[in-house]
Design an enzyme around this catalytic site. Structure first.
Site, PDB file in Angstrom:
ATOM      1  N   CYS A  54       8.370  69.426  55.902  1.00  0.00           N
ATOM      2  CA  CYS A  54       6.996  69.855  56.173  1.00  0.00           C
ATOM      3  C   CYS A  54       6.868  70.663  57.461  1.00  0.00           C
ATOM      4  O   CYS A  54       5.766  71.103  57.808  1.00  0.00           O
ATOM      5  CB  CYS A  54       6.062  68.650  56.243  1.00  0.00           C
ATOM      6  N   HIS A  79      13.853  61.770  51.706  1.00  0.00           N
ATOM      7  CA  HIS A  79      15.201  62.304  51.939  1.00  0.00           C
ATOM      8  C   HIS A  79      16.267  61.333  51.449  1.00  0.00           C
ATOM      9  O   HIS A  79      17.242  61.747  50.808  1.00  0.00           O
ATOM     10  CB  HIS A  79      15.396  62.590  53.427  1.00  0.00           C
ATOM     11  N   CYS A 179       9.476  44.689  70.118  1.00  0.00           N
ATOM     12  CA  CYS A 179       8.960  45.069  71.434  1.00  0.00           C
ATOM     13  C   CYS A 179       7.926  44.060  71.925  1.00  0.00           C
ATOM     14  O   CYS A 179       7.768  43.866  73.130  1.00  0.00           O
ATOM     15  CB  CYS A 179       8.376  46.474  71.402  1.00  0.00           C
ATOM     16  N   HIS A 479       3.353  50.119  69.928  1.00  0.00           N
ATOM     17  CA  HIS A 479       4.496  49.769  70.764  1.00  0.00           C
ATOM     18  C   HIS A 479       4.011  49.069  72.026  1.00  0.00           C
ATOM     19  O   HIS A 479       3.007  49.465  72.630  1.00  0.00           O
ATOM     20  CB  HIS A 479       5.281  51.033  71.137  1.00  0.00           C
TER      21      HIS A 479
END
Length: 527
Positions: A54, A79, A179, A479
């Site tokens: 893209c 992919h 995290c 995050h």
């Protein structure tokens, strides 16, 4: 369900079976470490890599380890589906492994070794003996606050080089959406009373193992869980061993999963919920070996000795003035952000202050008709006013900022994107029960019910902020980062990466979710 040894990503396992370390080795030459300490991948003809499908470039990009094709987060799965065997990629910006099929970060210690080896090769030359010299653990009696001597314990590679990692700060590898765990662990590792409790060997793993073995023989317990406190002690030992390479707290994660089977997954969790669950588990593990001191009703496990305080709630009848008072223990203060007086203002541009949030927390609140107080004096349910205050402050005070609200339009939760300002030093006296009650009743002694004596001890009501946990991103993803204050310097802990930052960077941090403050006179006698 056996949580002792969770299965690794099957796609990563298959990749290692066919390709071994070849992909890691060939990619190592393309790692570049920025001055901030973050390692990224540079293997492109263009300075601005973009998705091969893209052409997007301002998004999270992944480099296929097989064909070096670039895919964005929206096309990584496509992919791998079009090219069987191309499931494993590398996050270009963070140099972390990613499984395109699982749509999640995956962990391989061999890959982290390759990344860190390249990072240390790029560090300026210094005195190797000083760099890797181990530090002796603090003695049991030396429970200290963040002292000024910690400000000079930095790698010998130049005072102004901010990519250098402090010897007392060790990065924690992300084990797959962990995290939230790393941010809380970094905070607890540098909470002075906790640090010196564990490094001072107040919890002896060998002794604990023997005691648990004797209890098993007496009670014939089957399937007893591992001691989480022992695993926490191991994390402290590793974090302060002097080893500069990032540490993987996998054993602790597995132990936490065993104690919280409903949270045993690689999905992102809430850092505040994890913090509360950790304290609860430490309490449960230590409760069986501790007995309360005579004259005290409080738990004396290390979690509650450090973090536990007491809240006072006064509900007052608006007709006759009768007040019902209750006391509840707490390990943090959950604060609402200040509401805006301008309905047209953009929420993201609003600014709240910590003191304003505390004023809102202790402000009298008129209860609704479904929350009427049964007044013992009127002998019926009456309209009432509720006011919260702090009867007793903990040694380490945690503020949890409520950043989620219910959307009436969509019927879902949404995140409040709003700035919060806070001072590095704060005096909690105005929010203590005796201050709140004196403002309401004046000097009428009957209203205090002993709360004024709670402040007549040797502990101060003044605190120094030493840790801030932030969350960036949306409600369902994002995050966590931790900002730590050692002496007069601040450090950003981003999983395995630790960098020194300016104070201004901390003040400009927008989405603070959890702040931790330490009493300025916290010593071993208080713990």
């Amino acid at each position: 369900m056996n949580l002792g040894k969770p299965l690794p990503c099957s796609h990563l396992k298959e990749y290692r079976k066919h390709h071994g370390l070849q992909g890691y080795s060939s990619l190592q030459t393309h790692f570049r470490t920025a001055p901030s300490g973050r390692t990224a991948v540079f293997k492109f003809q263009s300075l601005m890599p973009r998705c091969s499908l893209c052409s997007l470039r301002r998004c999270r990009l992944y480099l296929c380890l097989i064909c070096s094709s670039i895919s964005c987060s929206n096309h990584a799965a496509a992919h791998s589906q079009a090219n069987p065997g191309h499931e494993i990629a590398v996050d270009v910006d963070r140099a972390e492994l990613f499984c395109c099929v699982c749509a999640d970060q995956v962990y391989d210690p061999d890959f982290d070794t390759a990344v860190m080896a390249k990072q240390f090769l790029e560090l300026p030359k210094g005195r190797e003996k000083d760099r890797f010299r181990k530090r002796r653990a603090a003695p049991a009696h030396d429970i200290e606050r963040a002292s000024s001597r910690e400000t000079i314990l930095v790698l010998d590679c130049g005072v102004n080089n901010r990519s250098c990692q402090p010897l007392r700060l060790r990065g924690l590898n992300n084990l797959g959406n962990t995290c939230f765990m790393n941010s809380v662990l970094q905070t607890l590792l540098h909470t002075p009373p906790l640090k010196n409790y564990f490094l001072g060997d107040w919890h002896n793993r060998e002794l604990c193992r023997k005691q648990r073995s004797r209890r098993r023989r007496r009670t014939v317990e089957a399937g007893e869980l591992s001691c989480l406190v022992c695993d926490v002690d191991s994390v402290f030992s590793e974090a302060f061993s002097g080893n500069p390479t990032p540490y993987s707290p996998a054993r602790f994660l597995y132990s936490w999963w065993q104690h919280s089977s409903n949270l045993a997954s690689y999905e992102q969790q809430d850092a505040h919920e994890f913090f509360i669950s950790m304290l609860d588990m430490i309490h449960e593990n230590e409760r069986s070996t501790l007995q309360n001191k005579v004259g005290f009703g409080d738990c004396h496990c290390i979690a509650h000795r450090v973090f536990s305080g007491v809240l006072r709630s006064d509900v007052t009848c608006t007709i006759c003035g009768f007040t019902s008072t209750t006391y509840d223990p707490c390990v943090d203060l959950s604060l609402d952000l200040e509401p805006s007086t301008d309905s047209k203002s953009n929420k993201s541009s609003r600014i709240s202050t910590l003191m304003g949030c505390l004023d809102l927390f202790t402000r009298p609140e008129r209860l609704g008709p479904d929350q009427k107080l049964y007044c013992q004096h009127c002998e019926m349910h009456q309209d009432s006013v509720k006011q919260m205050s702090i009867r007793r402050l903990p040694l380490v005070l945690c503020f949890h900022i409520k950043r989620f609200e219910h959307s009436l339009r969509r019927g879902t939760l949404k995140k409040i994107d709003q700035y919060l300002q806070f001072p590095f030093s704060l005096d909690m006296t105005p929010y203590l029960s005796y201050s709140i009650i004196r403002n309401r009743f004046g000097n009428r002694i009957f209203a205090f019910e002993g709360d004024e004596s709670d402040v007549s001890n040797d502990l101060s009501s003044e605190f120094e902020v030493f840790a801030v946990i932030t969350h960036t991103g949306r409600l369902e993803s994002g995050h966590y980062l931790t900002y730590l204050r050692l002496g007069e310097r601040w450090y950003k802990c981003d999983d395995a990466w630790i960098t020194q930052i300016d104070v201004a960077a901390v003040l400009l941090t927008k989405q603070r979710d959890l702040g931790v403050a330490l009493r300025w006179d916290a010593t071993v006698d208080n713990v």
